[in-house]
Design an enzyme around this catalytic site. Structure first.
Site, PDB file in Angstrom:
ATOM      1  N   GLU A  39       3.954  -5.816   6.946  1.00 50.13           N
ATOM      2  CA  GLU A  39       3.117  -4.836   7.645  1.00 50.13           C
ATOM      3  C   GLU A  39       3.450  -4.743   9.130  1.00 50.13           C
ATOM      4  OE1 GLU A  39       2.103  -6.821   5.269  1.00 50.13           O
ATOM      5  OE2 GLU A  39       0.553  -5.879   4.030  1.00 50.13           O
ATOM      6  N   GLY A  56       0.493  -5.180   0.614  1.00 55.85           N
ATOM      7  CA  GLY A  56      -0.646  -5.154  -0.304  1.00 55.85           C
ATOM      8  C   GLY A  56      -0.296  -5.706  -1.673  1.00 55.85           C
ATOM      9  N   GLU A  65      -0.662  -9.273  -1.426  1.00 58.10           N
ATOM     10  CA  GLU A  65      -2.098  -9.543  -1.259  1.00 58.10           C
ATOM     11  C   GLU A  65      -2.814  -9.482  -2.612  1.00 58.10           C
ATOM     12  OE1 GLU A  65      -2.255  -6.589   2.030  1.00 58.10           O
ATOM     13  OE2 GLU A  65      -3.429  -8.128   3.035  1.00 58.10           O
ATOM     14  N   ALA A  75       0.858  -1.185   0.000  1.00 59.00           N
ATOM     15  CA  ALA A  75       0.000   0.000   0.000  1.00 59.00           C
ATOM     16  C   ALA A  75       0.891   1.231   0.000  1.00 59.00           C
ATOM     17  CB  ALA A  75      -0.876  -0.008   1.247  1.00 59.00           C
TER      18      ALA A  75
HETATM   19  C1  3H9 Z   1       0.469  -2.425   3.303  1.00 62.29           C
HETATM   20  O1  3H9 Z   1       0.741  -2.892   2.221  1.00 62.29           O
HETATM   21  C2  3H9 Z   1      -0.883  -2.549   3.929  1.00 62.29           C
HETATM   22  C3  3H9 Z   1      -1.730  -3.527   3.201  1.00 62.29           C
HETATM   23  O2  3H9 Z   1      -1.874  -4.703   3.964  1.00 62.29           O
HETATM   24  C4  3H9 Z   1      -3.057  -2.977   2.740  1.00 62.29           C
HETATM   25  C5  3H9 Z   1      -4.011  -2.631   3.774  1.00 62.29           C
HETATM   26  C6  3H9 Z   1      -5.414  -2.222   3.346  1.00 62.29           C
HETATM   27  N1  3H9 Z   1       4.545   3.553   0.248  1.00 62.29           N
HETATM   28  O3  3H9 Z   1      13.126   1.913   0.576  1.00 62.29           O
HETATM   29  P1  3H9 Z   1      13.585   2.706  -0.584  1.00 62.29           P
HETATM   30  C7  3H9 Z   1       9.286   5.065  -0.955  1.00 62.29           C
HETATM   31  S1  3H9 Z   1       1.620  -1.584   4.191  1.00 62.29           S
HETATM   32  C8  3H9 Z   1       5.006   4.782  -0.014  1.00 62.29           C
HETATM   33  O4  3H9 Z   1      14.607   3.754  -0.351  1.00 62.29           O
HETATM   34  P2  3H9 Z   1      14.788   0.385  -1.780  1.00 62.29           P
HETATM   35  C9  3H9 Z   1      10.373   5.363   0.074  1.00 62.29           C
HETATM   36  O5  3H9 Z   1       9.881   6.180   1.104  1.00 62.29           O
HETATM   37  C10 3H9 Z   1       3.039  -1.519   3.117  1.00 62.29           C
HETATM   38  N2  3H9 Z   1       6.297   5.031  -0.304  1.00 62.29           N
HETATM   39  O6  3H9 Z   1      14.041   1.781  -1.808  1.00 62.29           O
HETATM   40  C11 3H9 Z   1      11.408   6.032  -0.782  1.00 62.29           C
HETATM   41  O7  3H9 Z   1      11.016   7.376  -0.955  1.00 62.29           O
HETATM   42  P3  3H9 Z   1      12.120   8.545  -1.066  1.00 62.29           P
HETATM   43  C12 3H9 Z   1       3.781  -2.795   3.105  1.00 62.29           C
HETATM   44  C13 3H9 Z   1       7.135   4.003  -0.317  1.00 62.29           C
HETATM   45  O8  3H9 Z   1      15.042   0.040  -3.189  1.00 62.29           O
HETATM   46  C14 3H9 Z   1      11.289   5.310  -2.126  1.00 62.29           C
HETATM   47  O9  3H9 Z   1       9.993   4.712  -2.118  1.00 62.29           O
HETATM   48  N3  3H9 Z   1       4.986  -2.646   2.305  1.00 62.29           N
HETATM   49  C15 3H9 Z   1       6.713   2.705  -0.055  1.00 62.29           C
HETATM   50  O10 3H9 Z   1      15.902   0.421  -0.812  1.00 62.29           O
HETATM   51  C16 3H9 Z   1      12.329   4.238  -2.323  1.00 62.29           C
HETATM   52  O11 3H9 Z   1      12.271   3.358  -1.201  1.00 62.29           O
HETATM   53  C17 3H9 Z   1       6.144  -2.279   2.862  1.00 62.29           C
HETATM   54  O12 3H9 Z   1       6.240  -2.076   4.043  1.00 62.29           O
HETATM   55  C18 3H9 Z   1       5.347   2.493   0.234  1.00 62.29           C
HETATM   56  N4  3H9 Z   1       4.863   1.276   0.491  1.00 62.29           N
HETATM   57  O13 3H9 Z   1      13.715  -0.645  -1.189  1.00 62.29           O
HETATM   58  C19 3H9 Z   1       7.290  -2.153   1.912  1.00 62.29           C
HETATM   59  N5  3H9 Z   1       7.780   1.878  -0.136  1.00 62.29           N
HETATM   60  O14 3H9 Z   1      12.957   8.177  -2.270  1.00 62.29           O
HETATM   61  C20 3H9 Z   1       8.028  -0.889   2.166  1.00 62.29           C
HETATM   62  C21 3H9 Z   1       8.822   2.643  -0.467  1.00 62.29           C
HETATM   63  O15 3H9 Z   1      11.288   9.786  -1.239  1.00 62.29           O
HETATM   64  N6  3H9 Z   1       9.096  -0.650   1.209  1.00 62.29           N
HETATM   65  N7  3H9 Z   1       8.444   3.923  -0.575  1.00 62.29           N
HETATM   66  O16 3H9 Z   1      12.863   8.494   0.239  1.00 62.29           O
HETATM   67  C22 3H9 Z   1      10.275  -1.306   1.259  1.00 62.29           C
HETATM   68  O17 3H9 Z   1      10.496  -2.205   2.028  1.00 62.29           O
HETATM   69  C23 3H9 Z   1      11.343  -0.831   0.307  1.00 62.29           C
HETATM   70  O18 3H9 Z   1      11.001   0.454  -0.108  1.00 62.29           O
HETATM   71  C24 3H9 Z   1      11.571  -1.715  -0.947  1.00 62.29           C
HETATM   72  C25 3H9 Z   1      12.568  -0.984  -1.889  1.00 62.29           C
HETATM   73  C26 3H9 Z   1      12.152  -3.050  -0.510  1.00 62.29           C
HETATM   74  C27 3H9 Z   1      10.293  -1.936  -1.698  1.00 62.29           C
END
Ligand code: 3H9
Length: 693
Positions: free
Chosen positions: A128, A105, A108, A66
């Site tokens: 999450e 998500g 999901e 999400a």
């Molecule tokens: C969820 O899914 C809830 C569901 O169950 C639905 C419920 C109804 N959203 O980490 P990076 C941004 S909860 C918004 O440096 P990497 C991040 O802030 C979600 N922004 O890259 C950054 O911005 P900036 C569950 C996001 O290559 C930029 O993207 N998912 C999100 O080192 C680059 O990110 C997670 O918890 C997001 N979801 O790693 C996954 N994700 O450049 C969270 C990233 O402005 N994400 N951004 O600073 C990660 O673990 C890592 O970002 C990922 C890439 C592994 C994907």
């Protein structure tokens, strides 16, 4: 190829519809992305030529979850359930084609599809829990149906993704596709399954959950085994309950339980804190006056002065990522001992299976010991890690200035001394910086990068980039006594020590801090570090309780006694000897003793930390409040679910903090003053997060 909206396109190739999403950087499921999926599926369903649908992403990854930035906004249509229903309710099979990371998500969405295929480098996970949440789009109901409740419990409570091969073996995905061929292979796969009926839906797969029904011990055992790890956190328990519902209730009812629990978590302070930390961890690397294109100094060889505990631990960080290190000592026996400790540390990792003996030998071969400082001449970075004495450190820096090549970074690991003063003895102060590692340096994630008055931008940018490379989280701070972390700790120490004299015992204070969520209390931590740090026997004058303890040879865990008594296994117990020492000391000082409430202990310990953090911001020692929180979470074990001392202050309200500090008044010490910034923000109804350092 038809555009669905700005981020989605639907192409039809023969009898297959290919719905492609492209929303950089990570294809987070924002309103627009959800809309693209929702409408794209509807269009593909309506297209009579289409027999099956492929759902695929462009860019570096499948949907990473999400869009976390949307969580504070109201409901935006289409909602997650509407999008998921569109996929799962499609009368034509949908194939998720996964590359990169299918997270939260994103996974999901994939689980709502009829089939999942992935390239071998892909990873799948439900992280999450790290945001203080549970998968709220059916993840806790579908995952156990695919992989079984045991693995589902592991995945949702650890938040750790699994690799594609493991996902295939456990039933989460259906087929592995060679790298680089995902799109074509997905189309081929879709053709193969296009006419399979009845349609395959994960919600209807009951075998794995049915097998666990009537076995409550699965959950009881899991809770017991992980109790320590989950201490204080709400989200792991909520995740477990949701998986329990998947096992024991029909799909639709389980889904309702999941949604209710998700809502509760989302509205709570823990998730707010954990989401804040997610962004704080990314923000901390951004330095307003050091642009992204600042030149980086290549670091191919590192020198370390001092092979003690810190020097050895620091060396391991570089060797671990393949950077050769030369470590200098003044005496052969000290050098041998230092290198021996490093080897032992590595060998310990072979027992847990983290390293092989061949790995150990390889790493040790990158580490060279020497007694000659001259051997550091060609290093790109030299880190001084000797004992805390300004004269000696300045002596080392003056020598390094003559020996080490121009352009190299000269760093100090000091935790206490003024780095501007250290830099004053070299002819290239722009090359000097502080790299304050935390002990044990090979384990602790935090690095305080300390910029001096003259540190150049390339030196700062290089230090930050290098920190990332060696797996640390770095906060850039300025020079002041104790920098950010220890300065805030010192503020708490003064209160804790004062409260001993007022009548609280170390174990009462420690319990309050432990129950708050810290890994250990103030005095247990002091015992672990050693009470004789900086203590000189000859000069000891029974001036503090700590001195009296050292004089009685109660110097902490290593002597079997400190504030606490320790048994053979180093388990602490409250000490009657310490209690008497404290009572006698207080009586001698003429201080009346009283009963202190746990609330007073907590407020005095923590609110002075918030106040000190505000001072640090005021003095521009830290760039932003969230950097201070990163320091305290990663260097001192501040509970993530409370977001760091600054976030905690914002959560309970700065007005309240200021009022309490005023109410405690003189008890806080004659030198204590309230930060003007804190007062100002409180008066304006603002937060520390709103203040730039
Ligand atoms: C969820 O899914 C809830 C569901 O169950 C639905 C419920 C109804 N959203 O980490 P990076 C941004 S909860 C918004 O440096 P990497 C991040 O802030 C979600 N922004 O890259 C950054 O911005 P900036 C569950 C996001 O290559 C930029 O993207 N998912 C999100 O080192 C680059 O990110 C997670 O918890 C997001 N979801 O790693 C996954 N994700 O450049 C969270 C990233 O402005 N994400 N951004 O600073 C990660 O673990 C890592 O970002 C990922 C890439 C592994 C994907």
């Amino acid at each position: 190829m038809g555009a669905i909206n700005a981020v989605a396109t639907l192409a039809v190739e023969g009898d297959i519809g290919i719905l492609t999403l492209n929303s950089p950087p990570v294809n987070a499921l924002s309103q627009q992305v959800r809309d693209g999926i929702h409408k794209g599926i509807q269009q593909a369903v309506a297209d009579t030529a289409v027999q099956a649908i492929v759902l695929i992403c462009e860019g570096k990854t499948f949907f990473a979850g999400a869009d976390i930035t949307e969580f504070t906004q109201g409901p935006l249509s289409p909602s997650f359930p509407e999008m998921i229903d569109a996929i799962e309710g499609s009368p034509k099979p949908v194939v998720a084609a996964i590359h990169g990371t299918a997270l939260g998500g994103g996974l999901e969405v994939a689980m709502a599809c009829s089939y999942r295929i992935a390239v071998p480098s892909a990873k799948c996970g439900l992280p999450e829990v790290n945001l203080g949440l549970l998968p709220g789009a059916g993840g806790t109901q579908r995952l156990p149906r695919l992989v079984g409740p045991e693995q589902a419990l592991d995945m949702v409570t650890s938040g750790k993704p699994i690799d594609a091969r493991t996902a295939l073996a456990s039933g989460l995905i259906d087929e592995l596709i060679p790298e680089g061929e995902l799109r074509n292979s997905a189309i081929e796969f879709a053709r193969k399954i296009a006419r399979n009926r009845p349609l395959r839906r994960v919600r209807d797969m009951n075998d794995k959950v049915a097998a666990a029904r009537g076995k409550p011990e699965i959950f009881a055992d899991f809770r017991k085994a992980n109790a320590r790890k989950f201490r204080g956190f709400l989200a792991p328990e909520y995740n477990i309950r949701s998986i329990e519902a998947a096992v024991n209730q029909p799909f639709a009812e389980g889904l309702q339980v999941e949604q209710q629990l998700f809502k509760e978590l989302m509205q709570g302070t823990q998730s707010a804190a954990q989401r804040y930390v997610f962004f704080a961890e990314r923000q901390v690397w951004k330095i307003p006056d050091v642009p992204d294109d600042t030149p980086i100094i290549p670091i191919k060889k590192v020198g370390i002065v001092g092979a003690g505990t810190m020097g050895g631990g620091i060396a391991m960080n570089f060797v671990n990522v393949g950077i050769p290190v030369t470590i200098v000592e003044t005496r052969q026996d000290a050098l041998d001992r230092g290198l021996g400790v490093v080897r032992k540390n590595y060998e310990r990792s072979t027992k847990s299976g983290k390293l092989t003996m061949a790995d150990v030998d390889k790493r040790m071969s990158l580490l060279t010991g020497t007694l000659e400082l001259e051997r550091l001449a060609d290093c790109d970075l030299v880190i001084e890690a000797i004992f805390e004495n300004m004269d000696v450190k300045q002596g080392v820096f003056a020598k390094l200035d003559k020996i080490v090549k121009q352009g190299a970074i000269l760093a100090t690991n000091t935790s206490a001394l003024d780095i501007n003063d250290i830099a004053s003895v070299v002819k290239r102060p722009e090359s000097v910086i502080g790299l304050h590692f935390f002990s044990p340096a090979n384990v602790m994630r935090l690095l305080e990068v300390v910029r001096t008055r003259h540190s150049s931008k390339p030196v700062i940018a290089t230090a930050m980039q290098l920190a990332k490379k060696i797996g640390k989280i770095a906060a850039l701070v300025g020079v002041c006594p104790g920098f950010v972390g220890n300065r805030i700790l010192h503020a708490r120490t003064l209160q804790a020590d004062a409260m001993l004299l007022e009548g609280a015992m170390p174990w009462q204070i420690d319990k309050v801090l432990y129950d708050f969520g810290l890994p250990m209390g103030q005095f247990a931590m002091a015992d672990l570090a050693g009470l004789d740090l900086g203590w000189v026997k000859e000069r000891s004058a029974s001036a503090t309780i700590r001195e009296v303890l050292c004089e009685a040879d109660r110097r902490g865990q290593k002597t079997g006694a400190g504030y606490y008594d320790y048994d053979e296994q180093r388990h602490p117990s409250p000490s009657p000897v310490t209690e008497k020492i404290i009572r006698d000391f207080a009586a001698k000082s003429g201080l009346p003793q009283r009963q202190l409430s746990d609330q007073e202990i907590l407020e005095r310990c923590v609110y002075v930390q918030i106040n000190e953090g505000a001072r640090i911001l005021e003095e521009k020692i830290a760039i932003r409040a969230s950097d201070i929180d990163i320091v305290w979470i990663n260097g001192y074990g501040w509970p993530v679910y409370r977001g760091g001392p600054m976030f905690y202050g914002d959560t309970i309200g700065l007005k309240h903090v200021v009022a309490k500090l005023k109410a405690y008044g003189p008890k806080l010490g004659s030198n204590f003053t309230i930060s003007p910034l804190l007062e100002k923000l409180a008066a304006e109804g603002k937060r520390l997060q709103d203040a730039a350092g």
